[in-house]
Design an enzyme around this catalytic site. Structure first.
Site, PDB file in Angstrom:
ATOM      1  CG  ASP A  46      -8.541  -0.170  -3.271  1.00 55.41           C
ATOM      2  OD1 ASP A  46      -7.575  -0.800  -3.747  1.00 55.41           O
ATOM      3  OD2 ASP A  46      -8.498   0.414  -2.173  1.00 55.41           O
ATOM      4  CD  GLU A  47      -9.978   3.955  -1.291  1.00 51.70           C
ATOM      5  OE1 GLU A  47     -10.875   4.410  -0.568  1.00 51.70           O
ATOM      6  OE2 GLU A  47      -8.878   3.579  -0.831  1.00 51.70           O
ATOM      7  CG  HIS A  93      -4.373   2.236  -2.146  1.00 54.77           C
ATOM      8  ND1 HIS A  93      -4.334   3.106  -1.078  1.00 54.77           N
ATOM      9  CD2 HIS A  93      -5.693   2.087  -2.449  1.00 54.77           C
ATOM     10  CE1 HIS A  93      -5.569   3.448  -0.732  1.00 54.77           C
ATOM     11  NE2 HIS A  93      -6.419   2.855  -1.561  1.00 54.77           N
ATOM     12  CG  ASP A 124      -2.286   0.623   0.884  1.00 53.86           C
ATOM     13  OD1 ASP A 124      -2.286   1.759   0.380  1.00 53.86           O
ATOM     14  OD2 ASP A 124      -3.335  -0.014   1.106  1.00 53.86           O
ATOM     15  CB  THR A 149      -3.739  -1.775  10.508  1.00 54.27           C
ATOM     16  OG1 THR A 149      -2.855  -1.693   9.378  1.00 54.27           O
ATOM     17  CG2 THR A 149      -4.271  -3.180  10.638  1.00 54.27           C
ATOM     18  CD  GLU A 150      -6.446   3.073   7.121  1.00 57.04           C
ATOM     19  OE1 GLU A 150      -6.829   2.069   7.754  1.00 57.04           O
ATOM     20  OE2 GLU A 150      -6.873   3.362   5.985  1.00 57.04           O
TER      21      GLU A 150
HETATM   22  C1  TNX Z   1     -10.898   1.942   2.026  1.00 57.83           C
HETATM   23  S1  TNX Z   1     -11.561  -0.937   1.311  1.00 57.83           S
HETATM   24  C2  TNX Z   1      -9.798   1.299   1.522  1.00 57.83           C
HETATM   25  C3  TNX Z   1      -8.591   1.154   2.371  1.00 57.83           C
HETATM   26  C4  TNX Z   1      -8.760   1.855   3.687  1.00 57.83           C
HETATM   27  C5  TNX Z   1     -10.152   1.577   4.239  1.00 57.83           C
HETATM   28  C6  TNX Z   1     -10.399   2.115   5.602  1.00 57.83           C
HETATM   29  C7  TNX Z   1     -10.595  -0.520   0.229  1.00 57.83           C
HETATM   30  C8  TNX Z   1     -10.591  -1.378  -0.921  1.00 57.83           C
HETATM   31  N1  TNX Z   1      -9.818   0.598   0.352  1.00 57.83           N
HETATM   32  O1  TNX Z   1      -7.465   1.612   1.667  1.00 57.83           O
HETATM   33  O2  TNX Z   1      -7.796   1.389   4.568  1.00 57.83           O
HETATM   34  O3  TNX Z   1     -11.091   2.133   3.346  1.00 57.83           O
HETATM   35  O4  TNX Z   1     -11.604   1.623   6.158  1.00 57.83           O
END
Ligand code: TNX
Length: 532
Positions: A331-332, A269, A196, A474-475
């Site tokens: 993701d993201e 990420h 990450d 685990t932030e």
């Molecule tokens: C979203 S769930 C994220 C993570 C974060 C999390 C915190 C996902 C696929 N991505 O990078 O840690 O929310 O709840």
């Protein structure tokens, strides 16, 4: 075998639901067995009790793990033997391959003279977990277990727990403790989030800087992400697993009938990776391993050089993880850099892609083709649906259930983990008294109420729902004791959601069993949030 089923049929006919509740108050097995009937009398496990194994390597390993537990907590080390004919009082384990039994089913019959276990697949191991949970919750105690009959099998095939080791690092020993918990509740998938923005945790020989540079950050956010005046400590933080650590953990999990699914995040990420190798970003850097949580604009560039790099990485990853699934994140991923990156724009042109969502889809499909060519299947977070789903991908639905529903409707396999029910990094009680967490509110009862099958799927479609998993990001979880605290008792609730068919769940009964069960966690020194 036949005789045993007849016995079960009779005893279960006379088991009224109220009776089940009062009986399970006595035995607090988690998740609750599908069918359990308690009887008079008990079986004593003494130093003279044998464990008999019918010539099976798997049952032999299962027996060894159980025996080690007995010796650790009760000071008893039993002899394991293959002489099934002996007249001695014994725990008899039979690996069976009966096609009439569901996958991983077991039968356990405890009488004053013996404990007889028949299991299919992981069944013997699961029976032994049930047996562990029947033992007294006091170190060194005499062992007497109640006579009973159990017939039991899991409802879902994916009963998972995830752990983010990037935001905070957990040692191999701690990861094994986490695997022990997964095993104890008869769950069978460990989703290991290994890369990450804040840290790259898996050794890749061809790219040593991934861990030597990407494995460490120069500080960490103090307090909450949303605070306007963010403060950081200046402590170098990090760590990574060697290949030997990983092989050892995969073996440890496999001995406990748990599949390890590694996650290598792409294309987003990826700050830790591009801090180590900025040439695989769009701008060329300079970057540092992230000290802050959240989502970052700098991600992998979609050019061929990055794809080649990731294929090299995945080649080494696939050598370490014998399982069929490789999680590639997805993701993201902000598209900000791609929009102005000449390399990404050239790829879009070359491939005839109309926007950056399609570019992400192209990226994932290219990686999928490579992973498939090695005989493995990719899993991705539900964003991989955007711009078109890769042909064989499994979708992990986290932003609610919609992604899972859409994927199942396209005949893709799905693992459910909607935030509202499955995010075990959320608060589980009153914010005023709970330790700092990321936000949300997901109580044990809420987790227990979860039904992985969304209402709007047809029976034809819902067979694509493999199951669900609990996610532990685990932030805000800086040490392993807090991992346990966030996991428990919610993962126990989830294990029951995934083990029992929905119409067999009963929260009141679960709460009664939980009270008794917690004493066993106390004995093992495992941390948990006290139910209110
Ligand atoms: C979203 S769930 C994220 C993570 C974060 C999390 C915190 C996902 C696929 N991505 O990078 O840690 O929310 O709840």
């Amino acid at each position: 075998m036949k005789k045993l089923s007849a016995l079960f049929a009779i005893t279960f006919l006379i088991t009224a639901p109220e009776l089940l509740i009062s009986q399970t108050k006595e035995t607090s097995i988690m998740p609750r067995p599908v069918e359990i009937t308690q009887q008079k009398g008990s079986f004593k496990i003494t130093d003279k009790t044998l464990i008999l194994v019918n010539n099976s390597v798997t049952a032999g390993k299962d027996a060894g793990i159980f025996d080690q537990y007995l010796s650790q907590y009760y000071g008893k080390s039993l002899e394991v033997s293959q002489n099934m004919q002996t007249k001695a009082r014994a725990i008899k384990l039979y690996d069976v391959n009966d096609i009439t039994l569901p996958d991983d089913a077991y039968r356990m019959s405890i009488t004053p003279d013996s404990i007889r276990i028949e299991g299919k697949g992981a069944g013997v191991f699961y029976a032994l977990q049930s047996l562990r949970q029947l033992l007294p919750a006091a170190k060194g105690a005499e062992i007497e277990v109640p006579c009973l009959q159990i017939y039991d099998y899991p409802h879902y095939q994916w009963r998972g727990m995830h752990l983010d080791v990037c935001r905070h690092f957990f040692t191999p020993l701690e990861v094994k403790k986490y695997i022990d918990l997964i095993a104890f509740y008869k769950m069978n998938v460990f989703h290991w989030h290994l890369t990450d923005d804040q840290g790259w945790r898996i050794t890749i020989d061809k790219y040593p800087k991934l861990t030597s540079v990407g494995g460490y950050r120069s500080g960490t956010l103090i307090g909450r992400y949303t605070e306007t005046n963010q403060k950081f400590d200046t402590i170098r933080y990090g760590g990574y697993y060697t290949k030997e650590d990983i092989r050892d953990i995969v073996r440890y999990a496999s001995d406990r009938h748990i599949l390890v699914v590694p996650e290598i995040e792409m294309p987003g990420h990826s700050m830790a990776a591009i801090a180590a190798y900025p040439e695989f970003s769009c701008t060329g850097g300079k970057f540092e391993v992230a000290k802050l949580w959240g989502v970052f604009d700098d991600v992998y560039c979609t050019k061929d050089a990055t794809i080649n790099f990731l294929e090299d990485v995945l080649t080494e990853v696939m050598e370490l993880f014998p399982g069929k699934y490789i999680h590639i994140g997805g993701d993201e991923c902000p598209k900000t850099r791609w929009k102005t990156c000449p390399n990404c724009q050239a790829v879009m042109k070359r491939e005839g892609l109309k926007d950056e969502n399609e570019l992400q889809s192209y990226f994932v499909r290219t990686i999928e083709k490579f992973v498939n060519s090695k005989g493995k299947t990719i899993i991705g977070w539900d964003e991989i649906l955007e711009g078109g789903l890769a042909p064989n991908a499994v979708v992990m639905s986290w932003r609610g259930s919609d992604g899972g529903i859409a994927a199942a409707k396209q005949n893709h396999k799905v693992v459910m983990c909607p935030g509202k029910y499955c995010y075990l990094d959320h608060y589980q009680g009153d914010r005023a008294t709970e330790p700092l967490a990321i936000g949300g509110y997901t109580s044990t009862e809420k987790v227990y109420s979860y039904d992985p099958i969304p209402k709007d799927l047809s029976p034809e479609q819902y067979k694509y729902i493999l199951g669900a998993q609990g996610n532990i990001w685990t932030e805000y979880i800086g040490d392993y004791k807090k991992v346990e605290y966030m996991a428990l008792p919610r993962m126990i609730a989830l294990s029951e959601v995934l083990w029992l068919p929905a119409d067999k769940k009963n929260y009141a009964d679960f709460v009664l069993r939980l009270k008794k069960h917690l004493a066993q966690l106390d004995m093992m020194g495992i941390n948990y949030a006290k139910p209110k």
